[in-house]
Design a protein around this motif. Sequence first.
Motif, PDB file in Angstrom:
ATOM      1  N   THR A   2       0.849  -1.186   0.000  1.00  8.68           N
ATOM      2  CA  THR A   2       0.000   0.000   0.000  1.00  8.68           C
ATOM      3  C   THR A   2       0.885   1.236   0.000  1.00  8.68           C
ATOM      4  O   THR A   2       1.786   1.361   0.821  1.00  8.68           O
ATOM      5  N   PHE A   4       0.965   5.508   0.110  1.00  7.78           N
ATOM      6  CA  PHE A   4       0.180   6.619   0.646  1.00  7.78           C
ATOM      7  C   PHE A   4       0.548   7.913  -0.061  1.00  7.78           C
ATOM      8  O   PHE A   4       1.713   8.127  -0.400  1.00  7.78           O
ATOM      9  N   SER A  24       5.304  14.473   4.879  1.00  9.26           N
ATOM     10  CA  SER A  24       5.256  13.195   4.158  1.00  9.26           C
ATOM     11  C   SER A  24       6.484  12.348   4.459  1.00  9.26           C
ATOM     12  O   SER A  24       6.373  11.133   4.683  1.00  9.26           O
ATOM     13  N   ARG A  33       6.521   3.367   5.711  1.00  7.22           N
ATOM     14  CA  ARG A  33       5.568   3.269   4.606  1.00  7.22           C
ATOM     15  C   ARG A  33       6.142   3.947   3.369  1.00  7.22           C
ATOM     16  O   ARG A  33       7.026   4.792   3.457  1.00  7.22           O
ATOM     17  N   VAL A  35       5.504   6.666   0.831  1.00  7.81           N
ATOM     18  CA  VAL A  35       4.678   7.872   0.854  1.00  7.81           C
ATOM     19  C   VAL A  35       5.152   8.841  -0.217  1.00  7.81           C
ATOM     20  O   VAL A  35       6.359   9.047  -0.387  1.00  7.81           O
ATOM     21  N   VAL A  62      -3.505   2.318  -3.270  1.00  8.95           N
ATOM     22  CA  VAL A  62      -3.105   3.681  -2.925  1.00  8.95           C
ATOM     23  C   VAL A  62      -4.142   4.279  -1.982  1.00  8.95           C
ATOM     24  O   VAL A  62      -5.347   4.180  -2.224  1.00  8.95           O
ATOM     25  N   VAL A  63      -3.650   4.897  -0.918  1.00 10.73           N
ATOM     26  CA  VAL A  63      -4.514   5.607   0.023  1.00 10.73           C
ATOM     27  C   VAL A  63      -4.109   7.077  -0.003  1.00 10.73           C
ATOM     28  O   VAL A  63      -2.950   7.415   0.249  1.00 10.73           O
ATOM     29  N   ILE A  65      -4.398  10.706   1.610  1.00 15.26           N
ATOM     30  CA  ILE A  65      -4.715  11.368   2.875  1.00 15.26           C
ATOM     31  C   ILE A  65      -4.785  12.868   2.603  1.00 15.26           C
ATOM     32  O   ILE A  65      -3.764  13.509   2.379  1.00 15.26           O
ATOM     33  N   THR A  98      -8.984   8.975   2.578  1.00 14.47           N
ATOM     34  CA  THR A  98      -9.374   9.097   3.977  1.00 14.47           C
ATOM     35  C   THR A  98     -10.115  10.422   4.177  1.00 14.47           C
ATOM     36  O   THR A  98     -10.064  11.303   3.314  1.00 14.47           O
TER      37      THR A  98
END
Length: 120
Positions: A2, A4, A24, A33, A35, A62-63, A65, A98
């Motif tokens: 994943t 971010f 970040s 992570r 990012v 992909v998330v 934020i 999110t």
Amino acid sequence: MTGFVVFAHGSKLEAANEAVRAVSASLAASADRVVETAFLELGNPDLPGAVRRLVARGAERVVVIPYFLTLGRHVEQDLPRIVKEIAREHGAVPIEVTPPLDGHPALLEVLLARAREALV
């Protein structure tokens, strides 16, 4: 894996954009992570570019934020439109978003800390 994306508005002041990039980088280091930073405008890369970077690094999900304090027009209208466009390019990679920072309990702690600092 994943990946971010910390997604901010962007600023004409490069120092402001660098501050978001620093957040970040801190997220990447503290959470171990992958990012990327992305900007809606006035900064690089944009969200499609950041997603491309994550996919190139092996992200299978992909998330995003949103680094926005409130649920305004950019988060409520622009971001979903951009994510929909990106999804067409990366159909096999799920892209999730999110909520913005608004309403998170840690914001009250930050405000209280700033208020305490002002009283010193």
